[in-house]
Every structure is written in C-alpha cells, then in structure tokens.
Design a protein around this motif. Structure first.
Motif, PDB file in Angstrom:
ATOM      1  N   SER A 168       1.255  -1.723  -0.212  1.00  0.00           N
ATOM      2  CA  SER A 168       0.228  -0.137  -0.056  1.00  0.00           C
ATOM      3  C   SER A 168       0.849   0.976   0.265  1.00  0.00           C
ATOM      4  O   SER A 168       0.288   2.293  -0.784  1.00  0.00           O
ATOM      5  CB  SER A 168      -1.064  -0.338   1.329  1.00  0.00           C
ATOM      6  OG  SER A 168      -1.646  -1.113   0.936  1.00  0.00           O
ATOM      7  N   ILE A 169       2.335   0.690   0.717  1.00  0.00           N
ATOM      8  CA  ILE A 169       3.323   2.668   1.255  1.00  0.00           C
ATOM      9  C   ILE A 169       3.466   2.785  -0.666  1.00  0.00           C
ATOM     10  O   ILE A 169       3.433   3.660  -1.252  1.00  0.00           O
ATOM     11  CB  ILE A 169       3.987   1.876   1.558  1.00  0.00           C
ATOM     12  CG1 ILE A 169       4.059   2.273   3.009  1.00  0.00           C
ATOM     13  CG2 ILE A 169       5.550   3.516   1.469  1.00  0.00           C
ATOM     14  CD1 ILE A 169       4.790   1.553   4.219  1.00  0.00           C
ATOM     15  N   GLU A 170       3.369   1.618  -1.124  1.00  0.00           N
ATOM     16  CA  GLU A 170       4.055   1.505  -2.969  1.00  0.00           C
ATOM     17  C   GLU A 170       3.226   2.138  -3.787  1.00  0.00           C
ATOM     18  O   GLU A 170       3.320   3.243  -4.573  1.00  0.00           O
ATOM     19  CB  GLU A 170       4.729   0.546  -3.763  1.00  0.00           C
ATOM     20  CG  GLU A 170       5.645  -0.132  -2.506  1.00  0.00           C
ATOM     21  CD  GLU A 170       6.954   0.468  -3.241  1.00  0.00           C
ATOM     22  OE1 GLU A 170       6.988   0.937  -3.630  1.00  0.00           O
ATOM     23  OE2 GLU A 170       7.741  -0.097  -2.152  1.00  0.00           O
ATOM     24  N   LEU A 171       2.408   1.958  -3.625  1.00  0.00           N
ATOM     25  CA  LEU A 171       0.538   2.594  -4.056  1.00  0.00           C
ATOM     26  C   LEU A 171       0.841   4.427  -3.748  1.00  0.00           C
ATOM     27  O   LEU A 171       0.592   5.050  -4.798  1.00  0.00           O
ATOM     28  CB  LEU A 171      -0.501   1.782  -3.338  1.00  0.00           C
ATOM     29  CG  LEU A 171      -2.023   1.523  -4.337  1.00  0.00           C
ATOM     30  CD1 LEU A 171      -1.168   1.067  -5.979  1.00  0.00           C
ATOM     31  CD2 LEU A 171      -2.958   0.890  -3.152  1.00  0.00           C
ATOM     32  N   MET A 172       1.210   5.206  -2.704  1.00  0.00           N
ATOM     33  CA  MET A 172       0.920   5.903  -2.994  1.00  0.00           C
ATOM     34  C   MET A 172       2.051   6.530  -2.725  1.00  0.00           C
ATOM     35  O   MET A 172       2.007   7.684  -3.700  1.00  0.00           O
ATOM     36  CB  MET A 172       1.070   6.313  -0.923  1.00  0.00           C
ATOM     37  CG  MET A 172      -0.066   5.704  -0.323  1.00  0.00           C
ATOM     38  SD  MET A 172      -0.403   5.887   1.632  1.00  0.00           S
ATOM     39  CE  MET A 172       0.930   5.755   2.453  1.00  0.00           C
ATOM     40  N   LEU A 173       3.687   5.928  -2.985  1.00  0.00           N
ATOM     41  CA  LEU A 173       5.069   6.232  -3.567  1.00  0.00           C
ATOM     42  C   LEU A 173       4.408   6.881  -5.272  1.00  0.00           C
ATOM     43  O   LEU A 173       3.886   8.057  -5.954  1.00  0.00           O
ATOM     44  CB  LEU A 173       5.838   5.612  -3.589  1.00  0.00           C
ATOM     45  CG  LEU A 173       6.112   5.884  -2.284  1.00  0.00           C
ATOM     46  CD1 LEU A 173       7.304   4.007  -2.457  1.00  0.00           C
ATOM     47  CD2 LEU A 173       7.280   6.994  -2.723  1.00  0.00           C
ATOM     48  N   ASN A 174       3.596   6.112  -5.550  1.00  0.00           N
ATOM     49  CA  ASN A 174       3.272   5.757  -7.347  1.00  0.00           C
ATOM     50  C   ASN A 174       2.313   7.094  -7.430  1.00  0.00           C
ATOM     51  O   ASN A 174       2.363   7.355  -8.104  1.00  0.00           O
ATOM     52  CB  ASN A 174       2.735   4.533  -7.578  1.00  0.00           C
ATOM     53  CG  ASN A 174       3.621   3.777  -8.411  1.00  0.00           C
ATOM     54  OD1 ASN A 174       3.983   4.075  -9.511  1.00  0.00           O
ATOM     55  ND2 ASN A 174       3.793   2.461  -7.550  1.00  0.00           N
ATOM     56  N   SER A 175       1.504   6.728  -6.689  1.00  0.00           N
ATOM     57  CA  SER A 175       0.177   8.493  -7.104  1.00  0.00           C
ATOM     58  C   SER A 175       1.081   9.912  -6.667  1.00  0.00           C
ATOM     59  O   SER A 175       0.398   9.926  -7.553  1.00  0.00           O
ATOM     60  CB  SER A 175      -0.706   8.191  -5.719  1.00  0.00           C
ATOM     61  OG  SER A 175      -0.357   8.582  -4.735  1.00  0.00           O
TER      62      SER A 175
END
Lengths: 170, 100
Positions: free
Chosen positions: B34-41
C-alpha cells in the motif's frame, strides 16, 4: 474521443480496479499480482503524458524488480491465516474507510474548484522533455550530484539488505 | 486532450486507497505494498504536472523517487524477513517488540 483519451481512460480504469484489489484481496499473492497490473497500467498512463522514459523505467523497476522482490518474500514466509480488510476491529476499520472517502471527496472538491486547467502547452514541448536523451542530459549536467548520491544510496541499501536478511537478531 | 484534473483524480484515488490499506490491513507485506501505491500516486502527480507545464524537473524527481523506492523496498523486505525469523509472523498486531 480520440485514441489518446480512450487509452487514458482504459488504463485509468484498470489501475483503479487493480488498486482496489491490492487493498481488499485476502491473499498477499493476489495483492502483489494486482499491484503489478496497477504499475503496468500506470506505465500506460505515463505514455499518454508523453513521458516515455518514465514509462519504461516504471515497467522495468517497479513492475519488474521491486515486485519480484515482493513475490520472493511472500513465497519465503509462511502464508498468514486469512486477514481480510475487515478482519478484527471492525467498527474502527469501517470508520477508517469512511474517513478515507471523506478525504477523497475533499481532494476532488479542491481539484475541481481550482483554476480550470489549460491543456498541454503544445504537444511538441511535452514530447521533447520525456525522451531518454533530454533526461539523460539533465541528469549528467544539472543533477549530477543527486545522481551520484542516489547511486551511493542504492549501494548502501543493497549492503544493508544483505546484512539485515543474513543474520539473526539476538 | 485530457484535462490535467483527470490525472489528479486518479492520483488522489490511488493515494486514498493506499492510506486505507496501510491503516486497515495487518499483514506487513500488504501494508508495504500500500505504501508503494501511495508513492506511485505521488509520482503520477509529478509526471502529470511536468508534462503539462513543459518542465522536466518533475520527471527527474520521479526518477529519484523510483531509486529511493527500490532501496526502501530492499531494506524494508529484509527487515520483514528478519522479523519473521524472530517472531514467525508478519501480523503487525503481534509484532510489538518496540512497545513497552
């Protein structure tokens, strides 16, 4: 509705669905695979922004290297007994989701109420800045020091990862 | 032409999904994803503005963010493996060695 818009909305829909799957699926493996789908479709979204270099790096680094690392670690450790999104502390989690949706509504409101965007400042400018040549030139001139620093950081991180994963804590 | 707001909507949605994942999921690896998801956004916002303003700095920042994310993933997953060796679980509710 030209091809570009169609591609953008298809990729955006896929990445939205995949990001929901990442958070809501019960198995970590399915989460990881959805995350790969999300990253790949984000690469497509980057292409609609004419950011070719970033799109390719997104596929190679994120969807390739990082997710392989994730899948290896998932395979190494014991599969957890099922921990879905609403497992335990149910009222608290429902509250979390509600607050998250409220914040999302606020963000959308802010974006909508901002000044209406102009479209691209002429395609040619955007097409030019996304190429490998332009980014490489910038990295080797104006951003040389951060570039070297990031190389050092990656070296330190790989050494640190090996040390951390090798020995047992006391 | 796609208005820049649509990219921002997509980015905001992915960020909120990541936040909900970090707070609600208890499997350390899923929290990490989920942290990777936030980084990507955040990356998507950078690239969108970079492309719309015709300014290359945003894409360079994304390049550096990707390198840092790779380093972070390597070290974080190594920490998760070390914790798993010690406690035989990655459930964040049961990992409380830093609490007293």
């Amino acid at each position: 509705m030209n091809l570009e818009s169609v591609l953008f909305y298809v990729f955006a829909a896929v990445s939205v669905a995949a990001s929901i799957f990442v958070v809501s699926s019960k198995s970590p493996v399915i989460s990881a695979l959805s995350l790969i789908v999300n990253f790949a479709s984000l690469a497509g979204v980057y292409l609609t922004l004419y950011a070719q270099f970033i799109a390719v790096v997104q596929v190679i680094v994120y969807a390739g290297a990082i997710m392989v690392l994730f899948l290896f670690v998932i395979m190494l450790i014991k599969p957890e007994s099922d921990l879905g999104i609403l497992h335990g502390h149910k009222p608290f989690k429902l509250l979390t989701i509600t607050v998250g949706l409220i914040v999302l509504a606020q963000l959308i409101f802010i974006i909508v109420s901002g000044k209406p965007s102009t479209t691209l400042t002429g395609n040619s400018a955007s097409v030019e800045i996304g190429t490998v040549e332009k980014i490489g030139w910038e990295l080797m001139t104006n951003y040389l020091l951060p570039f070297e620093a990031i190389g050092f950081l990656l070296l330190a991180a790989s050494i640190g990862a090996m040390v951390l994963a090798k020995k047992k804590f006391e | 032409m796609i208005p820049v707001e649509h990219y921002l909507f997509l980015s905001a949605f992915m960020f909120i999904t990541g936040v909900i994942g970090v707070v609600t999921r208890r499997n350390a690896i899923v929290v990490f994803m989920s942290i990777e998801l936030m980084l990507n956004s955040a990356n998507l916002t950078f690239v969108a503005f970079s492309s719309y303003l015709g300014n290359i700095t945003g894409q360079l920042v994304v390049f550096f963010v990707m390198a840092v994310a790779a380093a972070e993933a390597a070290v974080g997953l190594a920490i998760i493996i070390a914790i798993f060796r010690n406690k035989l679980t990655v459930n964040l509710d049961e990992i409380n060695i830093l609490k007293w």
